[in-house]
Scaffold this motif. Structure first.
Motif, mmCIF file in Angstrom:
data_model
loop_
_atom_site.group_PDB
_atom_site.id
_atom_site.type_symbol
_atom_site.label_atom_id
_atom_site.label_comp_id
_atom_site.label_asym_id
_atom_site.label_seq_id
_atom_site.Cartn_x
_atom_site.Cartn_y
_atom_site.Cartn_z
ATOM 1 N N GLU A 43 0.831 -1.212 0.000
ATOM 2 C CA GLU A 43 0.000 0.000 0.000
ATOM 3 C C GLU A 43 0.863 1.257 0.000
ATOM 4 O OE1 GLU A 43 -4.078 -1.315 2.289
ATOM 5 O OE2 GLU A 43 -2.297 -0.925 3.515
ATOM 6 N N GLN A 44 1.911 1.249 0.808
ATOM 7 C CA GLN A 44 2.775 2.435 0.895
ATOM 8 C C GLN A 44 3.525 2.684 -0.406
ATOM 9 O OE1 GLN A 44 5.169 1.562 4.325
ATOM 10 N NE2 GLN A 44 3.499 1.925 5.778
ATOM 11 N N ALA A 45 3.880 1.608 -1.108
ATOM 12 C CA ALA A 45 4.617 1.761 -2.365
ATOM 13 C C ALA A 45 3.796 2.527 -3.390
ATOM 14 C CB ALA A 45 5.014 0.393 -2.911
ATOM 15 N N PHE A 46 2.475 2.364 -3.353
ATOM 16 C CA PHE A 46 1.613 3.025 -4.332
ATOM 17 C C PHE A 46 0.784 4.154 -3.732
ATOM 18 C CE2 PHE A 46 2.530 -1.086 -6.191
ATOM 19 C CZ PHE A 46 2.734 -0.788 -7.521
ATOM 20 N N GLY A 47 0.915 4.366 -2.423
ATOM 21 C CA GLY A 47 0.157 5.428 -1.783
ATOM 22 C C GLY A 47 -1.337 5.190 -1.817
ATOM 23 N N VAL A 48 -1.750 3.925 -1.580
ATOM 24 C CA VAL A 48 -3.167 3.572 -1.638
ATOM 25 C C VAL A 48 -3.554 2.802 -0.389
ATOM 26 C CG1 VAL A 48 -3.171 3.467 -4.163
ATOM 27 C CG2 VAL A 48 -2.697 1.386 -2.834
ATOM 28 N N VAL A 49 -4.856 2.632 -0.196
ATOM 29 C CA VAL A 49 -5.393 1.773 0.868
ATOM 30 C C VAL A 49 -6.221 0.681 0.196
ATOM 31 C CG1 VAL A 49 -6.857 1.631 2.915
ATOM 32 C CG2 VAL A 49 -5.437 3.664 2.536
ATOM 33 N N LEU A 50 -5.785 -0.541 0.365
ATOM 34 C CA LEU A 50 -6.466 -1.675 -0.274
ATOM 35 C C LEU A 50 -7.419 -2.383 0.668
ATOM 36 C CD1 LEU A 50 -3.350 -3.145 -2.107
ATOM 37 C CD2 LEU A 50 -5.203 -1.806 -3.142
ATOM 38 N N LEU A 51 -7.143 -2.291 1.977
ATOM 39 C CA LEU A 51 -7.986 -2.963 2.961
ATOM 40 C C LEU A 51 -8.200 -2.054 4.161
ATOM 41 C CD1 LEU A 51 -5.645 -5.602 2.170
ATOM 42 C CD2 LEU A 51 -7.860 -6.623 2.711
ATOM 43 N N ASN A 52 -9.398 -2.095 4.692
ATOM 44 C CA ASN A 52 -9.698 -1.434 5.953
ATOM 45 C C ASN A 52 -9.626 -2.469 7.056
ATOM 46 O OD1 ASN A 52 -10.219 1.195 4.944
ATOM 47 N ND2 ASN A 52 -12.235 0.518 4.228
ATOM 48 N N ARG A 53 -8.939 -2.142 8.161
ATOM 49 C CA ARG A 53 -8.784 -3.091 9.252
ATOM 50 C C ARG A 53 -9.245 -2.446 10.553
ATOM 51 N NH1 ARG A 53 -4.718 -1.662 5.719
ATOM 52 N NH2 ARG A 53 -3.227 -3.263 5.076
ATOM 53 N N ASN A 54 -9.831 -3.255 11.411
ATOM 54 C CA ASN A 54 -10.040 -2.884 12.805
ATOM 55 C C ASN A 54 -9.917 -4.153 13.628
ATOM 56 O OD1 ASN A 54 -12.590 -4.252 12.834
ATOM 57 N ND2 ASN A 54 -13.554 -2.420 11.949
ATOM 58 N N THR A 55 -10.207 -4.082 14.901
ATOM 59 C CA THR A 55 -9.983 -5.236 15.773
ATOM 60 C C THR A 55 -10.951 -6.370 15.485
ATOM 61 O OG1 THR A 55 -11.421 -4.228 17.446
ATOM 62 C CG2 THR A 55 -9.041 -3.836 17.631
ATOM 63 N N ARG A 56 -12.029 -6.101 14.747
ATOM 64 C CA ARG A 56 -13.053 -7.125 14.534
ATOM 65 C C ARG A 56 -13.072 -7.685 13.127
ATOM 66 N NH1 ARG A 56 -15.365 -3.036 17.160
ATOM 67 N NH2 ARG A 56 -16.387 -2.298 15.263
ATOM 68 N N GLU A 57 -12.671 -6.905 12.126
ATOM 69 C CA GLU A 57 -12.838 -7.394 10.762
ATOM 70 C C GLU A 57 -11.840 -6.733 9.812
ATOM 71 O OE1 GLU A 57 -16.774 -6.405 9.537
ATOM 72 O OE2 GLU A 57 -16.447 -4.246 9.632
ATOM 73 N N VAL A 58 -11.711 -7.363 8.653
ATOM 74 C CA VAL A 58 -10.920 -6.832 7.550
ATOM 75 C C VAL A 58 -11.848 -6.742 6.346
ATOM 76 C CG1 VAL A 58 -8.946 -7.192 6.031
ATOM 77 C CG2 VAL A 58 -8.826 -7.914 8.417
#
Length: 309
Positions: A43-58
């Motif tokens: 993600e950092q290499a392309f400056g994008v967010v591919l997944l949202n994460r929290n303590t319960r789910e992806v």
């Protein structure tokens, strides 16, 4: 153009399918932190967010959901390109040395060899059996091209496909205090003398000694055995116990011993393994044949871990 590796693509594809770091890491046979780091680097290499994460789910972002099928298609294309090169080169004749650890996936070995020989009659398959002294089944020494093994083994640079999983069982003398039980916990047996593999087995030996469950209590070694025959003979004599798998209970039953399931150990896996830098066209053909036979995806080719607890 920012570089992206096939491994990063494989990791994203598997995580995008599982949407669970634990399951994806198990499927890839890596640790969850290693998987998380690889995805963050992508993600950092392309400056994008591919997944949202929290303590319960992806969850996949809209961008991740749109990119996932393209990644899956690209990985399948790599497979096809490599397969076409081997086909065009006409190099699938010759010898294939298939190592296997004694008692490991015997029914799988016969199935793999029989079906592969039918598909590639010009390849001469040479199955080679190895005892517990070499749980890498010849891969570490380079005397085999591919091998059926039970990880963990000391092959950090190798790759593998998980073909089967089995539960742990305790092999006990028939007059053992727990021989009449229908199941046991590992802690109930850690003080018993144990029959184990030779020290050359390395990590594999420690795994079957259940060293991760012992804490500061070293095992009492009753005897050393390089084969199941030697192991079960020692146990029938009452020298000690051993830990093994459910398939061994089917193939190596004998008077004087009893097998009792262990309920609190992680599954033991049977894997097809090879070194990617030393792969032959014949080995490549076998690996791809097994991938098709077991309906594997590209992301299910994984690194063999040095340890497994």
């Amino acid at each position: 153009m920012t570089d992206v590796t096939l491994r990063q693509l494989r990791y994203f594809a598997v995580l995008g399918e599982e949407l669970n770091y634990r399951r994806a890491a198990e499927r890839l046979f890596i640790t969850q932190p290693a998987l998380s780091t690889a995805i963050k680097q992508l993600e950092q290499a392309f400056g994008v967010v591919l997944l949202n994460r929290n303590t319960r789910e992806v969850a996949l972002t809209d961008l991740g959901a749109a990119w996932l099928p393209q990644v899956q298609q690209a990985l399948a294309g790599v497979d096809a390109v490599v397969a076409n090169l081997v086909t065009l080169s006409g190099t699938r004749q010759g010898r294939l040395r298939v190592g296997y650890l004694i008692g490991t996936g015997a029914d799988l070995l016969f199935r793999i060899v029989r079906h592969f020989e039918a598909a590639y009659p010009d390849v001469r398959v040479e199955p080679i059996e190895f005892d517990f002294a070499d749980p890498t089944a010849g891969l570490a020494a380079g005397t085999t091209d591919v091998a059926l093994i039970r990880p963990p083994v000391d092959l950090p640079e190798h790759r593998m496909l998980i073909l089967d999983s089995e539960t742990w069982v305790a092999c006990l003398p028939r007059d053992h205090r727990l021989a009449d039980r229908t199941e046991v916990h590992i802690a109930e047996l850690l003080d018993d003398p144990i029959v184990c593999a030779p020290v050359t087995a390395g990590t594999w030996r420690d795994y079957w000694l259940a060293m991760d469950a012992r804490g500061n209590r070293p095992p009492t070694i009753a005897a050393v055995a390089a084969t199941y025959e030697a192991e079960t003979t020692s146990i029938a004599r009452g020298l000690g116990i051993s830990f093994t798998t459910s398939s061994v209970a089917r193939f190596y039953d004998r008077p004087g011993i009893v097998y009792v399931p262990i309920v609190d150990r992680p599954a033991s896996h049977v894997a097809l393994a090879w070194h990617p830098a030393a792969i032959t066209p014949q080995a490549d053909a076998l690996i791809r044949h097994v991938q098709r036979e077991w309906n594997f995806g590209e992301g299910e080719e994984v690194a063999v871990p040095a340890t497994q607890h």
